[in-house]
Scaffold this active site. Structure first.
Site, PDB file in Angstrom:
ATOM      1  N   ASN A   9       0.867  -1.183   0.000  1.00 35.07           N
ATOM      2  CA  ASN A   9       0.000   0.000   0.000  1.00 35.07           C
ATOM      3  C   ASN A   9       0.902   1.232   0.000  1.00 35.07           C
ATOM      4  O   ASN A   9       1.485   1.572   1.020  1.00 35.07           O
ATOM      5  CB  ASN A   9      -0.888  -0.037   1.260  1.00 35.07           C
ATOM      6  CG  ASN A   9      -1.720   1.211   1.424  1.00 35.07           C
ATOM      7  OD1 ASN A   9      -1.839   2.020   0.507  1.00 35.07           O
ATOM      8  ND2 ASN A   9      -2.295   1.383   2.612  1.00 35.07           N
ATOM      9  N   TRP A  10       0.989   1.870  -1.160  1.00 36.43           N
ATOM     10  CA  TRP A  10       1.938   2.992  -1.296  1.00 36.43           C
ATOM     11  C   TRP A  10       1.385   4.289  -0.704  1.00 36.43           C
ATOM     12  O   TRP A  10       2.078   5.290  -0.653  1.00 36.43           O
ATOM     13  CB  TRP A  10       2.293   3.204  -2.769  1.00 36.43           C
ATOM     14  CG  TRP A  10       3.027   2.044  -3.391  1.00 36.43           C
ATOM     15  CD1 TRP A  10       3.350   0.842  -2.816  1.00 36.43           C
ATOM     16  CD2 TRP A  10       3.525   1.968  -4.730  1.00 36.43           C
ATOM     17  NE1 TRP A  10       4.011   0.039  -3.703  1.00 36.43           N
ATOM     18  CE2 TRP A  10       4.133   0.700  -4.887  1.00 36.43           C
ATOM     19  CE3 TRP A  10       3.521   2.848  -5.826  1.00 36.43           C
ATOM     20  CZ2 TRP A  10       4.731   0.298  -6.094  1.00 36.43           C
ATOM     21  CZ3 TRP A  10       4.107   2.447  -7.019  1.00 36.43           C
ATOM     22  CH2 TRP A  10       4.706   1.188  -7.140  1.00 36.43           C
ATOM     23  N   LYS A  11       0.123   4.286  -0.341  1.00 38.41           N
ATOM     24  CA  LYS A  11      -0.525   5.474   0.255  1.00 38.41           C
ATOM     25  C   LYS A  11      -0.300   6.706  -0.634  1.00 38.41           C
ATOM     26  O   LYS A  11      -0.274   6.587  -1.845  1.00 38.41           O
ATOM     27  CB  LYS A  11      -0.025   5.693   1.688  1.00 38.41           C
ATOM     28  CG  LYS A  11      -0.105   4.420   2.527  1.00 38.41           C
ATOM     29  CD  LYS A  11       0.106   4.655   3.996  1.00 38.41           C
ATOM     30  CE  LYS A  11       0.153   3.325   4.721  1.00 38.41           C
ATOM     31  NZ  LYS A  11       0.163   3.447   6.157  1.00 38.41           N
ATOM     32  N   HIS A  95      -9.456   0.855   4.845  1.00 37.75           N
ATOM     33  CA  HIS A  95      -8.185   1.030   5.561  1.00 37.75           C
ATOM     34  C   HIS A  95      -8.412   1.962   6.754  1.00 37.75           C
ATOM     35  O   HIS A  95      -9.217   2.895   6.680  1.00 37.75           O
ATOM     36  CB  HIS A  95      -7.141   1.613   4.603  1.00 37.75           C
ATOM     37  CG  HIS A  95      -5.757   1.589   5.160  1.00 37.75           C
ATOM     38  ND1 HIS A  95      -5.312   2.528   6.066  1.00 37.75           N
ATOM     39  CD2 HIS A  95      -4.738   0.720   4.983  1.00 37.75           C
ATOM     40  CE1 HIS A  95      -4.061   2.236   6.399  1.00 37.75           C
ATOM     41  NE2 HIS A  95      -3.685   1.146   5.758  1.00 37.75           N
ATOM     42  N   GLU A  97      -6.809   4.357   7.857  1.00 35.34           N
ATOM     43  CA  GLU A  97      -6.607   5.791   7.558  1.00 35.34           C
ATOM     44  C   GLU A  97      -7.832   6.376   6.872  1.00 35.34           C
ATOM     45  O   GLU A  97      -8.155   7.553   7.062  1.00 35.34           O
ATOM     46  CB  GLU A  97      -5.338   5.972   6.705  1.00 35.34           C
ATOM     47  CG  GLU A  97      -4.089   5.736   7.552  1.00 35.34           C
ATOM     48  CD  GLU A  97      -2.871   5.252   6.777  1.00 35.34           C
ATOM     49  OE1 GLU A  97      -2.844   5.349   5.536  1.00 35.34           O
ATOM     50  OE2 GLU A  97      -1.936   4.751   7.437  1.00 35.34           O
ATOM     51  N   GLU A 167      -5.440  -5.479  10.519  1.00 35.52           N
ATOM     52  CA  GLU A 167      -4.460  -4.431  10.763  1.00 35.52           C
ATOM     53  C   GLU A 167      -4.771  -3.740  12.088  1.00 35.52           C
ATOM     54  O   GLU A 167      -5.604  -2.824  12.136  1.00 35.52           O
ATOM     55  CB  GLU A 167      -4.512  -3.397   9.642  1.00 35.52           C
ATOM     56  CG  GLU A 167      -4.185  -3.956   8.281  1.00 35.52           C
ATOM     57  CD  GLU A 167      -3.552  -2.900   7.379  1.00 35.52           C
ATOM     58  OE1 GLU A 167      -2.410  -3.097   6.977  1.00 35.52           O
ATOM     59  OE2 GLU A 167      -4.200  -1.870   7.126  1.00 35.52           O
ATOM     60  N   GLY A 173       2.275   1.899  10.779  1.00 32.49           N
ATOM     61  CA  GLY A 173       3.194   3.023  10.650  1.00 32.49           C
ATOM     62  C   GLY A 173       3.853   3.438  11.946  1.00 32.49           C
ATOM     63  O   GLY A 173       4.426   4.525  12.035  1.00 32.49           O
ATOM     64  N   SER A 213       3.412  -2.419  10.404  1.00 28.23           N
ATOM     65  CA  SER A 213       4.867  -2.368  10.586  1.00 28.23           C
ATOM     66  C   SER A 213       5.561  -3.689  10.232  1.00 28.23           C
ATOM     67  O   SER A 213       6.473  -4.120  10.938  1.00 28.23           O
ATOM     68  CB  SER A 213       5.204  -1.917  12.009  1.00 28.23           C
ATOM     69  OG  SER A 213       4.688  -0.621  12.246  1.00 28.23           O
ATOM     70  N   GLY A 234       2.795  -1.182   4.324  1.00 30.40           N
ATOM     71  CA  GLY A 234       2.887   0.233   3.984  1.00 30.40           C
ATOM     72  C   GLY A 234       4.337   0.638   3.755  1.00 30.40           C
ATOM     73  O   GLY A 234       4.907   0.429   2.688  1.00 30.40           O
ATOM     74  N   GLY A 235       4.958   1.161   4.791  1.00 34.32           N
ATOM     75  CA  GLY A 235       6.319   1.725   4.696  1.00 34.32           C
ATOM     76  C   GLY A 235       7.330   0.849   3.963  1.00 34.32           C
ATOM     77  O   GLY A 235       8.055   1.331   3.083  1.00 34.32           O
TER      78      GLY A 235
HETATM   79  C1  PEP Z   1      -0.749  -0.126   5.989  1.00 37.94           C
HETATM   80  O1  PEP Z   1      -0.760   1.001   5.540  1.00 37.94           O
HETATM   81  O2  PEP Z   1      -1.689  -0.890   5.721  1.00 37.94           O
HETATM   82  C2  PEP Z   1       0.363  -0.542   6.845  1.00 37.94           C
HETATM   83  C3  PEP Z   1       0.298  -1.702   7.417  1.00 37.94           C
HETATM   84  O3  PEP Z   1       1.396   0.352   6.980  1.00 37.94           O
HETATM   85  P1  PEP Z   1       2.826   0.038   7.687  1.00 37.94           P
HETATM   86  O4  PEP Z   1       3.340  -1.247   7.063  1.00 37.94           O
HETATM   87  O5  PEP Z   1       3.679   1.204   7.324  1.00 37.94           O
HETATM   88  O6  PEP Z   1       2.588  -0.105   9.129  1.00 37.94           O
END
Ligand code: PEP
Length: 256
Positions: A9-11, A95, A97, A167, A173, A213, A234-235
């Site tokens: 997920n590049w956000k 999600h 966010e 999640e 994050g 994470s 994500g990251g």
């Molecule tokens: C996400 O955005 O779904 C996520 C899990 O981000 P991160 O891996 O950065 O925690």
């Protein structure tokens, strides 16, 4: 046996040239991987450029959101058929966010889920508790509510097509991952819930990703757990080397 699935997920990251560079790096690193589904979810603006690049690869395309109407006066929104047209086969729904910053609710998740299925997209439905909810012992209640309300009026055949992403919001994050045991406990709970809502066969088929994470350092221990079928990342999905590394580790662990 469920096929592992890792989605990036590049956000709100990556211009079109940056997105192309990242996906070209993934193609180079991952062409030998055969036992993991790899999905990238760039921002809307980069979808069609990436769709062309991944045509001759084992990488698939997903969007980060969709709107439930197909067309009309809904300024700024993008529909399921438009995402299909752009080359997507997956879409992230609900999600945390989106829930936190854009007022998404279980009801909008349900509408989006129906719209995604109607458009022939595979939904990745996100569920998970906030820190205060975990600390007050409400994790299972929250997750149950997200699943039951999100899947309202979804039939058995459609439920099987979906991916669930567990999640925990406190892990997204933050660098604070759920332990493999904490994740396994909730994944098992979700699978049992699908068994009650649908059938034991649906429960055994549905793929449940962990997100929060995930890194190349912690992925192997997470993927070693029986009910973890992949990850939403994500990251660590923003660099070709870290994302490829965690896909390779998943491939190794799940091949055993
Ligand atoms: C996400 O955005 O779904 C996520 C899990 O981000 P991160 O891996 O950065 O925690």
């Amino acid at each position: 046996m469920r096929r592992p699935i890792i989605a990036g997920n590049w956000k709100l990251n990556k211009t079109i040239p940056e997105a192309i560079e990242l996906v070209n790096g993934l193609k180079r690193n991952l062409y030998k991987i055969e036992n993991v589904d790899t999905i990238v979810c760039p921002p809307f603006t980069a979808l069609s450029s990436i769709a062309e690049i991944i045509l001759s690869s084992n990488i698939k395309l997903g969007a980060q959101d969709l709107f439930w109407e197909e067309k009309g006066a809904f300024t700024g929104e993008v529909s399921g058929p438009m995402l299909k047209d752009a080359g997507c086969s997956f879409v992230i729904i609900g999600h945390s966010e989106r829930r936190q910053y854009f007022a998404e609710t279980n009801e909008t998740v349900n509408k989006k889920l129906k719209a995604a299925l109607k458009a022939g997209l595979t939904p990745i439905v996100c569920v998970g508790e906030k820190l205060a909810e975990r600390e007050s012992g409400k994790t299972f209640d929250v997750v149950k509510d997200h699943v039951v309300s999100g899947f309202k009026e979804i039939g058995d055949a459609d439920a099987r097509k979906c991916i669930i992403a567990y999640e925990p919001v406190w892990a997204i994050g933050t660098g604070k991952t759920a332990t493999p045991e904490q994740a396994q406990e909730v994944h098992e709970f979700i699978r049992n819930l699908f068994s009650k809502l649908y059938s034991s066969q649906t429960a055994s088929l549905i793929r449940i990703q962990y997100g929060g994470s995930v890194t190349p350092e912690n992925i192997a221990a997470l993927m070693a757990k029986p009910d973890l079928d992949g990850a939403l990342v994500g990251g660590a999905s923003l660099k070709p080397d870290s994302f490829s590394e965690l896909i390779k580790k998943t491939s190794e662990v799940k091949a055993k």
